[in-house]
Design an enzyme around this catalytic site. Structure first.
Site, mmCIF file in Angstrom:
data_model
loop_
_atom_site.group_PDB
_atom_site.id
_atom_site.type_symbol
_atom_site.label_atom_id
_atom_site.label_comp_id
_atom_site.label_asym_id
_atom_site.label_seq_id
_atom_site.Cartn_x
_atom_site.Cartn_y
_atom_site.Cartn_z
ATOM 1 N N LYS A 254 34.635 59.756 -144.967
ATOM 2 C CA LYS A 254 34.949 60.426 -146.173
ATOM 3 C C LYS A 254 36.366 60.006 -146.298
ATOM 4 C CE LYS A 254 31.940 64.307 -145.880
ATOM 5 N NZ LYS A 254 31.531 65.721 -145.501
ATOM 6 N N LYS B 218 20.726 58.181 -145.180
ATOM 7 C CA LYS B 218 20.356 59.593 -144.603
ATOM 8 C C LYS B 218 20.317 60.445 -146.074
ATOM 9 C CE LYS B 218 23.187 62.879 -143.609
ATOM 10 N NZ LYS B 218 23.911 63.875 -142.817
ATOM 11 N N LYS C 3 23.016 66.577 -149.192
ATOM 12 C CA LYS C 3 23.107 67.310 -150.491
ATOM 13 C C LYS C 3 23.981 66.840 -151.458
ATOM 14 C CE LYS C 3 23.266 71.368 -147.215
ATOM 15 N NZ LYS C 3 24.239 71.018 -146.601
HETATM 16 P P1 TYM Z 1 25.091 70.049 -142.990
HETATM 17 O O1 TYM Z 1 25.156 71.384 -143.853
HETATM 18 O O2 TYM Z 1 25.410 68.765 -143.535
HETATM 19 O O3 TYM Z 1 23.503 69.971 -142.456
HETATM 20 C C1 TYM Z 1 22.879 70.893 -141.809
HETATM 21 C C2 TYM Z 1 21.965 70.598 -140.925
HETATM 22 O O4 TYM Z 1 20.764 69.800 -141.575
HETATM 23 C C3 TYM Z 1 20.925 68.551 -140.766
HETATM 24 N N1 TYM Z 1 20.725 67.496 -141.488
HETATM 25 C C4 TYM Z 1 19.606 66.525 -141.687
HETATM 26 N N2 TYM Z 1 18.735 66.342 -140.541
HETATM 27 C C5 TYM Z 1 17.661 65.437 -140.641
HETATM 28 N N3 TYM Z 1 17.776 64.669 -141.793
HETATM 29 C C6 TYM Z 1 18.513 64.658 -142.790
HETATM 30 N N4 TYM Z 1 18.761 63.890 -143.890
HETATM 31 C C7 TYM Z 1 19.654 65.441 -142.674
HETATM 32 N N5 TYM Z 1 20.869 66.113 -143.420
HETATM 33 C C8 TYM Z 1 21.282 67.153 -142.895
HETATM 34 C C9 TYM Z 1 22.494 68.383 -140.014
HETATM 35 O O5 TYM Z 1 22.285 67.517 -138.991
HETATM 36 C C10 TYM Z 1 22.620 69.867 -139.710
HETATM 37 O O6 TYM Z 1 21.893 70.136 -138.322
HETATM 38 N N6 TYM Z 1 28.999 70.509 -139.813
HETATM 39 C C11 TYM Z 1 27.631 70.961 -140.112
HETATM 40 C C12 TYM Z 1 27.825 72.394 -140.254
HETATM 41 C C13 TYM Z 1 28.134 73.198 -139.244
HETATM 42 C C14 TYM Z 1 27.509 73.180 -137.994
HETATM 43 C C15 TYM Z 1 28.592 74.229 -137.319
HETATM 44 C C16 TYM Z 1 26.533 73.065 -137.509
HETATM 45 C C17 TYM Z 1 29.454 73.812 -139.221
HETATM 46 N N7 TYM Z 1 29.569 74.593 -138.203
HETATM 47 C C18 TYM Z 1 28.330 74.678 -136.200
HETATM 48 C C19 TYM Z 1 26.020 73.770 -136.127
HETATM 49 C C20 TYM Z 1 27.206 74.586 -135.346
HETATM 50 C C21 TYM Z 1 27.031 70.442 -141.297
HETATM 51 O O7 TYM Z 1 27.881 70.017 -142.323
HETATM 52 O O8 TYM Z 1 25.795 70.314 -141.647
#
Ligand code: TYM
Length: 334
Positions: free
Chosen positions: A114, A197, A200
């Site tokens: 990023k 991937k 969002k």
């Molecule tokens: P985030 O909001 O990007 O995504 C949420 C979850 O969805 C999964 N994911 C995917 N899995 C499969 N294929 C895809 N294309 C795909 N896109 C997203 C992500 O791996 C994730 O599990 N940093 C984290 C949020 C967070 C968090 C935490 C997670 C903050 N604190 C504590 C676990 C524990 C994030 O940005 O996820």
């Protein structure tokens, strides 16, 4: 017997979750909540690392929570809450930042990607410390497992390092969590660019399937998904990334083996296959969408549920934070 603890979360960074969040996270969460003492947060503090319109962020936060519930996360069984409703997250993040190396944080690949994309002046310190806040999320709850997609694995590893470092330096305060990483086939790729991937925050919407989108719009995107010229419905991630991605989505949503889907569509074209997949996706999303819209129709009730859950989360979090404050030598307020 006491259940083991699970923690996971998502950013409220769009009006709708995308199908990768659904397959890669929500479907797992729904199953795991049966056997774990599960905490699921909407990580709105993390979402502040991107530019946001304040009113829209509030709306996205509610929408994300509504989609958790609509997808089957039960707020009476699991603790489903908004991160900023529990101040301990930001407080522990500060403490953890004091034991995190500058270089260590700089090696996080999501940060590197990023910051390279935006340039160092447009890259905030918040983006840099993002993984430290994520570590605080997880460690506050004495978490045993963290189910995430493999894009988050490095952050969970940093969390483990910080927990061990803190425990070693100040005495046992944290349980050291284990990441539970989805198998490779649970990673969903962009329909227009099946090497990237699905996200969002993708630059173009054409390759993203939104949970709350109009069903006809999702069907159209599936019909236009990038494939290849071979014409055979066959899983081969290397040579046929587009078709393989569609097969993975099909298999994940139906619980079927990829081989059985390949058999069903043997000798038929991509048009038939895509139409079949569009039907599967629409059948899966429609009730989720209807339920989410229903929940969003009564925001006061949704806010009430979130408040009850935040109180439950704060009880656990505050206990850990108090121990940490004591351990590091902060003077207790008389
Ligand atoms: P985030 O909001 O990007 O995504 C949420 C979850 O969805 C999964 N994911 C995917 N899995 C499969 N294929 C895809 N294309 C795909 N896109 C997203 C992500 O791996 C994730 O599990 N940093 C984290 C949020 C967070 C968090 C935490 C997670 C903050 N604190 C504590 C676990 C524990 C994030 O940005 O996820």
């Amino acid at each position: 017997m006491k259940k083991a603890r699970l923690y996971s979360g998502m950013q409220p960074s769009a009006d709708s979750l995308q199908i990768g969040n659904y397959i890669g996270a929500l479907m797992q969460w729904r199953d795991l909540q049966e056997t774990y003492d599960a905490f699921f947060s909407v990580v709105d503090l993390h979402a502040l690392t991107q530019p946001n319109d304040p009113a829209e962020l509030r709306e996205k936060t509610r929408r994300t929570a509504a989609q958790y519930i609509a997808a089957g996360i039960e707020p009476s069984k699991s603790t489903l809450y908004v991160q900023s409703h529990v101040p301990a997250h930001a407080e522990l993040a500060w403490i953890l930042s004091t034991i995190t190396g500058f270089g260590e944080a700089g090696r996080m690949t999501q940060f590197k990607d990023k910051s390279q994309r935006y340039g160092s002046d447009a890259t905030s310190v918040g983006l840099f410390t993002y993984p430290v806040l994520m570590a605080a999320d997880i460690l506050l709850y004495q978490t045993d497992i963290v189910p995430v997609g493999d894009d988050q694995k490095q952050h969970v590893e940093l969390t483990r390092d910080l927990a061990e470092r803190f425990n070693g330096r100040y005495g046992e305060a944290f349980r050291v969590p284990m990441p539970v990483i989805q198998q490779e086939t649970a990673r969903i790729y962009d329909l227009q660019n099946p090497l990237a991937k699905m996200s969002k925050s993708a630059e173009s919407e054409a390759g993203v399937l939104w949970l709350l989108d109009d069903p006809a719009a999702s069907a159209k995107k599936i019909m236009r998904a990038v494939t290849d010229s071979e014409g055979a419905v066959r899983y081969d991630r290397e040579n046929k990334p587009g078709v393989s991605n569609l097969l993975v989505i099909y298999a994940a949503l139906t619980g079927r083996q990829i081989a059985s889907i390949e058999d069903e569509y043997a000798g038929r074209g991509y048009g038939d296959f895509k139409k079949g997949l569009a039907d599967v996706v629409m059948a899966e999303f429609e009730p989720v969408r209807a339920r989410a819209m229903d929940l969003l129709g009564d925001p006061a009730e949704l806010d009430r549920v979130l408040a009850i859950n935040a109180a439950r989360a704060a009880e656990v979090a505050d206990e850990t934070l108090a121990k940490v404050y004591d351990s590091v030598g902060l003077l207790r307020r008389a």
